[in-house]
Motif scaffolding. Structure first.
Motif, PDB file in Angstrom:
ATOM      1  N   GLY A   9       0.823  -1.200   0.000  1.00 50.05           N
ATOM      2  CA  GLY A   9       0.000   0.000   0.000  1.00 50.05           C
ATOM      3  C   GLY A   9       0.859   1.253   0.000  1.00 50.05           C
ATOM      4  N   ARG A  38     -12.083  -3.980   0.746  1.00 49.43           N
ATOM      5  CA  ARG A  38     -11.585  -2.655   1.114  1.00 49.43           C
ATOM      6  C   ARG A  38     -12.639  -1.921   1.919  1.00 49.43           C
ATOM      7  NH1 ARG A  38     -11.508   0.376  -4.844  1.00 49.43           N
ATOM      8  NH2 ARG A  38     -13.771   0.565  -5.091  1.00 49.43           N
ATOM      9  N   THR A  91      -9.365   5.053  -2.665  1.00 53.08           N
ATOM     10  CA  THR A  91      -8.718   5.245  -1.366  1.00 53.08           C
ATOM     11  C   THR A  91      -9.452   4.451  -0.298  1.00 53.08           C
ATOM     12  OG1 THR A  91      -7.870   7.438  -1.934  1.00 53.08           O
ATOM     13  CG2 THR A  91      -8.152   6.930   0.413  1.00 53.08           C
ATOM     14  N   VAL A  93      -8.610   1.230   3.147  1.00 57.47           N
ATOM     15  CA  VAL A  93      -7.772   0.169   3.697  1.00 57.47           C
ATOM     16  C   VAL A  93      -8.159  -1.116   2.970  1.00 57.47           C
ATOM     17  CG1 VAL A  93      -7.136  -1.149   5.732  1.00 57.47           C
ATOM     18  CG2 VAL A  93      -7.603   1.306   5.928  1.00 57.47           C
ATOM     19  N   THR A 114      -3.898  -2.878   4.609  1.00 51.63           N
ATOM     20  CA  THR A 114      -2.865  -1.955   4.153  1.00 51.63           C
ATOM     21  C   THR A 114      -3.548  -0.750   3.514  1.00 51.63           C
ATOM     22  OG1 THR A 114      -0.828  -1.749   2.839  1.00 51.63           O
ATOM     23  CG2 THR A 114      -2.591  -3.081   1.884  1.00 51.63           C
ATOM     24  N   GLN A 115      -3.045   0.439   3.830  1.00 49.77           N
ATOM     25  CA  GLN A 115      -3.677   1.667   3.377  1.00 49.77           C
ATOM     26  C   GLN A 115      -3.277   1.993   1.941  1.00 49.77           C
ATOM     27  OE1 GLN A 115      -5.868   3.942   5.108  1.00 49.77           O
ATOM     28  NE2 GLN A 115      -6.037   4.804   3.047  1.00 49.77           N
ATOM     29  N   THR A 117      -3.892   5.195  -0.650  1.00 48.71           N
ATOM     30  CA  THR A 117      -4.393   6.552  -0.777  1.00 48.71           C
ATOM     31  C   THR A 117      -4.115   7.052  -2.188  1.00 48.71           C
ATOM     32  OG1 THR A 117      -3.977   6.977   1.557  1.00 48.71           O
ATOM     33  CG2 THR A 117      -4.328   8.895   0.127  1.00 48.71           C
TER      34      THR A 117
END
Length: 120
Positions: A9, A38, A91, A93, A114-115, A117
């Motif tokens: 991520g 997500r 965007t 997680v 996992t992020q 963005t």
């Protein structure tokens, strides 16, 4: 018990690409379908994609179809999510999932997330 650890991520500009990885460990010998969910801020968790043990079947949500590709390497106990043409609405997680029975859920095992963005 199966442990799932995601990686890959990060921050990317709109239109860019990322590849998420998820390595499974723990119970050996099992044939697990794997996938990704997500969750964006303030929204419910949603299905993204999944893949059968043999990779013969893949499933995608309409929102990512044509932009994301799921694949796996059973020798490495790893599933990947290749994300192209990323949008700010991607965007979230991202969570890796696994299940010994169903290709598309419900899934018994979940990673920590996992992020991802995507900036506009």
């Amino acid at each position: 018990q199966v442990q799932l650890v995601e990686s890959g991520g990060g921050l990317v500009q709109a239109g860019g690409s990322l590849r998420l990885s998820c390595q499974a460990s723990g119970r050996s010998g099992g044939r697990y379908a794997m996938g990704w969910f997500r969750q964006a801020p303030g929204k419910e968790r949603e299905f993204v994609a999944s893949i059968s043990w043999s990779s013969s079947n893949t499933y995608y949500s309409d929102s990512v179809k044509g932009r994301f590709t799921i694949s796996r390497d059973n020798a490495k106990n790893t599933v990947y999510l290749h994300m192209n043409s990323l949008r700010p609405e991607d965007t979230a997680v991202y969570y890796c999932v696994a299940d010994p029975i169903s290709d598309y859920g419900p899934f018994d095992y979940w990673g920590q997330g996992t992020q991802v963005t995507v900036s506009s």
